[in-house]
Motif scaffolding. Structure first.
Motif: not given
Length: 177
Positions: A135-147
């Motif tokens: 879950a933290p990895l998926v949230r981090g990937a989502g944040l990077v994608t949003a950036l």
């Protein structure tokens, strides 16, 4: 190249035929009412008996009623046979054997469900643990994608603003000034 407004003369020439029309010719209410009256009382043909829309429903009701009647007659025949004679004891024995077979089938299916549950439970717990860890990895990937999306929008705004500054100015007709 300049286009002039045709002005008042053109408008007058266009509207001249309308000015010559008399109001009597524009009164359409009597004609419309006469046509409505003629349509309202016109004789209508009788409906075609072959095209009646309630026939399928009637056929469905009749077939359902005959099915219920057939099941009722079958049930009465079975009850009459079961209430006396040798045939009744054979039917009772057949029903008892079906009952034992149903109980055996239920026991086998419940044992199979318990065995599958015992095998599937650890696998499902392991998958749940992996999902919680990821879950933290998926949230981090989502944040990077949003950036990266925000960066792409900002870059597009910059490119279009630069292109707008350097493009030639045009008029409404598409001509350059």
């Amino acid at each position: 190249m300049r286009h002039d407004d045709p002005g008042r003369e053109w408008t007058e020439a266009l509207l001249e035929p309308l000015r010559r029309t008399h109001l009597e010719k524009l009164d359409v209410a009597p004609a419309v009412m006469a046509r409505l009256g003629a349509d309202r009382y016109a004789p209508r043909p009788l409906p075609d008996p072959a095209a009646v829309t309630w026939r399928p429903g009637l056929a469905w009701i009749a077939s359902f009623a005959s099915g219920v009647l057939a099941v009722g007659l079958l049930a009465m025949a079975i009850l009459a046979l079961a209430s006396g004679g040798e045939v009744g004891t054979e039917i009772a024995a057949l029903l008892r054997s079906f009952g034992r077979m149903g109980n055996t089938l239920a026991g086998v299916l419940s044992g199979l469900a318990i065995a599958l549950g015992a095998v599937a439970a650890p696998i499902l717990r392991g998958l749940w643990t992996v999902l919680q860890a990821a879950a933290p990895l998926v949230r981090g990937a989502g944040l990077v994608t949003a950036l990266f999306g925000a960066f792409s929008i900002a870059f597009s705004i910059h490119v279009f603003a630069g292109a707008r500054r350097t493009s030639p100015i045009t008029t409404m007709k598409g001509d350059s000034k």
